[in-house]
Every structure is written in C-alpha cells, then in structure tokens.
Scaffold this active site. Structure first.
Site, PDB file in Angstrom:
ATOM      1  CD1 TRP A  99      -2.066  -2.196   1.935  1.00 29.82           C
ATOM      2  CD2 TRP A  99      -2.908  -1.400   0.018  1.00 29.82           C
ATOM      3  NE1 TRP A  99      -3.024  -3.068   1.489  1.00 29.82           N
ATOM      4  CE2 TRP A  99      -3.558  -2.611   0.330  1.00 29.82           C
ATOM      5  CE3 TRP A  99      -3.268  -0.726  -1.149  1.00 29.82           C
ATOM      6  CZ2 TRP A  99      -4.560  -3.158  -0.478  1.00 29.82           C
ATOM      7  CZ3 TRP A  99      -4.265  -1.263  -1.963  1.00 29.82           C
ATOM      8  CH2 TRP A  99      -4.893  -2.468  -1.619  1.00 29.82           C
ATOM      9  CG  ASP A 165      -3.403   3.887   3.883  1.00 29.83           C
ATOM     10  OD1 ASP A 165      -4.501   3.753   4.473  1.00 29.83           O
ATOM     11  OD2 ASP A 165      -3.063   3.166   2.917  1.00 29.83           O
ATOM     12  CE  LYS A 189      -8.651  -3.418   3.987  1.00 33.54           C
ATOM     13  NZ  LYS A 189      -7.894  -2.414   3.241  1.00 33.54           N
TER      14      LYS A 189
HETATM   15  C1  LIG Z   1      -7.282  -2.021   1.980  1.00 37.06           C
HETATM   16  C2  LIG Z   1      -6.244  -0.988   2.036  1.00 37.06           C
HETATM   17  C3  LIG Z   1      -6.125  -0.005   1.038  1.00 37.06           C
HETATM   18  C4  LIG Z   1      -6.997   0.032  -0.180  1.00 37.06           C
HETATM   19  O1  LIG Z   1      -8.215   0.558   0.129  1.00 37.06           O
HETATM   20  P1  LIG Z   1      -9.327   0.821  -1.008  1.00 37.06           P
HETATM   21  O2  LIG Z   1     -10.428   1.367  -0.181  1.00 37.06           O
HETATM   22  O3  LIG Z   1      -9.624  -0.503  -1.626  1.00 37.06           O
HETATM   23  O4  LIG Z   1      -8.766   1.771  -1.982  1.00 37.06           O
HETATM   24  C5  LIG Z   1      -5.153   0.957   1.192  1.00 37.06           C
HETATM   25  N1  LIG Z   1      -4.327   0.957   2.249  1.00 37.06           N
HETATM   26  C6  LIG Z   1      -4.398   0.028   3.213  1.00 37.06           C
HETATM   27  C7  LIG Z   1      -3.465   0.072   4.382  1.00 37.06           C
HETATM   28  C8  LIG Z   1      -5.356  -0.980   3.140  1.00 37.06           C
HETATM   29  O5  LIG Z   1      -5.447  -1.916   4.099  1.00 37.06           O
END
Ligand SMILES: *Cc1c(COP(=O)(O)O)cnc(C)c1O
Length: 354
Positions: A99, A165, A189
């Site tokens: 990511w 993030d 999540k």
């Molecule tokens: C799942 C995830 C993403 C991607 O998220 P989307 O909503 O599918 O764009 C980005 N960063 C992390 C840390 C993730 O766990």
C-alpha cells in the site's frame, strides 16, 4: 455452525452495525422509507452525517482546526488526493509494503518522491526505524498498519507534517492527530462497508500548493459542502455511524486497544508455541489487526490440510495474501475474543494430529 470471519477486507463488522443497518434498509429513522431511498439532504440523513463526524472527532480526540469528511473512492483515491492538495515540489514516503508503494506511485505524478526507507529487503517483515527525512519535503507519508505483511507502524518522530494511511487500523488504538496534516482510511476494514472513505485533514495545511485542483479532488470543496458536494455514499455512512456508536459503547479507542492487545497476544503466543507454525513479522513490529503466519519449514506440506481443517471448523478468510503465502488472521475491532480462541483451539488440535 458458527462462522468465524478472518477476512482482511471487507471484513467483520459488529452485530450491532449489521442489525441497525438492516432495520434502516427497511425503515430509516421512522420515515417509512429505506435509508437507500431518502435524500442525502433530508434532515434525517443530515443528522446521520453530523453524528458520524462528531463521533469521529470525539473518539479520536481530533483537535480544533481539523475537518472530518466521508468521501468515496477508497484509500486508493487518497493516494492521489493527498499529494494533489498537499505536496509541493517534494514529499517523503516510508515504504513498508504494497500500500505504501501504491501511494508513492501516485505521488510521483505531482513531484519528487523521496523514499526515506524501505523494508523491501526482507519482504516487508519489519518496520525501518532509522532514516533521514528531507526537511524541505511537504510531508512524510506512512502506512500505520500493513494489512498484507502484518506489521504496525507508529507515527515516526520527524520535523515535518505526517500523512497516514490508517485504512486497516483506524480506531484500533489511540492516535495523536495533531502530528498529522492528513489521515485517511477506507471504511471496509474497521468501520463499515466499502464505499465510504474517512478523511481527517488539517484546515490550515490546505490552499498552499500552486497547481489547480479539479473540483471533486479538492478537500476544500468537500469541507465547504460538509461531505455533500456530490451525493455521499449514504448507506455506508449510515453503517459507519453504527460502528462508531458501538465503539463508544465499548469504551472507545483506549478500551478497544486493550482488547486488541489481548486478542493479538493470544494468537501470537500460540503461533510462537506451536511447532507447526511461525509468524512472518518480527516480534516488535507485529500488527494487532492482521496476524500473518506460515507453516514451519518441516511442515510446509500441511498448509492446504490446515486450511481445509480450519474451514471445516467455520474459519473463513484465513488464506494469506499471495505475496506472503501461508495464513493471515485479520482480527479487527469487531472480532470477538471467542473467535480468536476458536482459531487457537483449531491450531492446537491440528498439532495433536501431527
Ligand atoms: C485495503 C487498504 C487499502 C486500499 O483501500 P481501497 O479502499 O480498496 O482503496 C489501502 N491501504 C491500506 C493500508 C489498506 O489496508
């Protein structure tokens, strides 16, 4: 048979969230209409958005001067909205996995990206701690929890603003929002269904870049319009609100962190003890949310058999990401201790069989 949901995302949600959302799909706030079919500008839905924003501020102790938004496009759109709005000529990125790399790839459209450190030399099984951050970078971006590699990253101590993030561990542990210019997280999540993206942004960090920003990608537009510049994802935001209410009822982020530490310890202790399994992440950086593990070398051939055995016990979603292999047990906030215990019991029984 009881199902134990270990999916990495979309992933387990509290029963409370599912029940309240199911009710509102049929009859929302006494309107006799579904939450899916009322105007986002109705007083009933505006109340949902307002309460969700207020609870995010309360639960994460968001200081004055920050705006909370519910946008769309997932964390993946934030990979580019962040540099679009906040990056001058240069930005720094800490590379701790898939990511982080995707975030860097988008930032490169806007300027010079400095990778301050990477744990790619060991398949991202640890978090680099010592690195230099260029003082002239607009921010340092990091991924607070590496969903795929099972590591957690604490906010680095640097002299420039942070962007994080937090998609896979937001609300799982306290965070010092004041160190950040921007925090973002896809909902799917720890918060709600996919379709909503939580953004917490420092107001005074905005408006400093020279480039023109397309309307939909400009945080200031979404702030001015209270997340209703375009039609928000009403059903996902409603569900997020239910999870936030549930979390408050659990005692908030500090209380859930204690439970998360207990759940993670239960599982890591078993992985460390059991002769069939070993953890992939180094001890000091292990994630509280995504527990990654593989069979020990002498038992690798049992991988499929263990997966089948776990499935026969109602364990869903344990298969590891292809870049790590083995298994990943995602044990987000909503995962009860009982389900983690059920996995531990399954691992112990499997060990006895071999
Ligand atoms: C799942 C995830 C993403 C991607 O998220 P989307 O909503 O599918 O764009 C980005 N960063 C992390 C840390 C993730 O766990």
């Amino acid at each position: 048979m009881k199902k134990h949901n270990f999916y990495a995302g979309p992933s387990i949600l509290p029963e409370f969230t599912k029940e309240k959302t199911a009710e509102a799909v049929v009859n929302f706030a006494g309107t006799g209409l579904s939450v899916m079919e009322v105007s986002h500008r109705s007083k009933e839905f505006v109340a949902v958005m307002d309460e969700a924003v207020a609870l995010v501020k309360e639960l994460l102790k968001v200081p004055e001067g920050y705006s909370v938004l519910f946008l769309q496009g997932g964390a993946s759109l934030q990979f580019l909205m962040a540099p679009y709005n906040l990056m001058g000529a240069k930005a720094a990125y800490l590379n701790t996995g898939v990511w982080s790399k995707k975030a860097m790839k988008e930032a490169k459209f806007f300027g010079e990206v400095v990778e301050v450190a990477s744990s790619g030399d060991a398949n991202f099984n640890y978090v680099p701690k010592q690195f230099d951050t260029p003082a002239d970078a607009s921010y340092l971006h990091y991924t607070s929890n590496n969903t795929i590699f099972g590591t957690k990253v604490d906010a680095p101590e640097v002299n420039i603003p942070l962007i994080a993030d937090m998609s896979s561990d937001i609300f799982s542990r306290p965070v010092d929002v004041a160190k950040h210019d921007l925090i973002y997280a896809g909902a799917q999540k720890n918060l709600g269904p996919s379709g909503a993206t939580l953004v917490i942004v420092k107001d005074e960090a905005l408006g400093k870049v020279d480039r023109p920003i397309p309307t939909m990608l400009d945080y200031r537009i979404h702030i001015q319009n209270e997340s209703m510049f375009n039609t928000p994802s009403t059903l996902p935001v409603f569900a997020c609100l239910q999870t936030l209410r549930w979390l408050k009822e659990q005692g908030g982020v500090e209380a859930i962190e204690k439970v998360n530490i207990e759940k993670a310890a239960l599982l890591y202790d078993e992985i460390d003890r059991n002769k069939l399994f070993q953890a992939t992440a180094v001890k000091e950086d292990r994630s509280l949310m995504n527990v990654t593990f593989v069979m020990t070398p002498e038992f690798v051939e049992l991988e499929k058999e263990f997966n089948d055995f776990a499935v026969s016990r109602g364990m869903i979603g344990l298969k590891g990401h292809r870049s790590v292999g083995g298994f990943r047990a995602s044990i987000y906030n909503a995962m009860p201790v009982d389900s983690v215990q059920a996995l531990v019991d399954t691992m112990q029984e499997f060990e006895k069989m071999h």
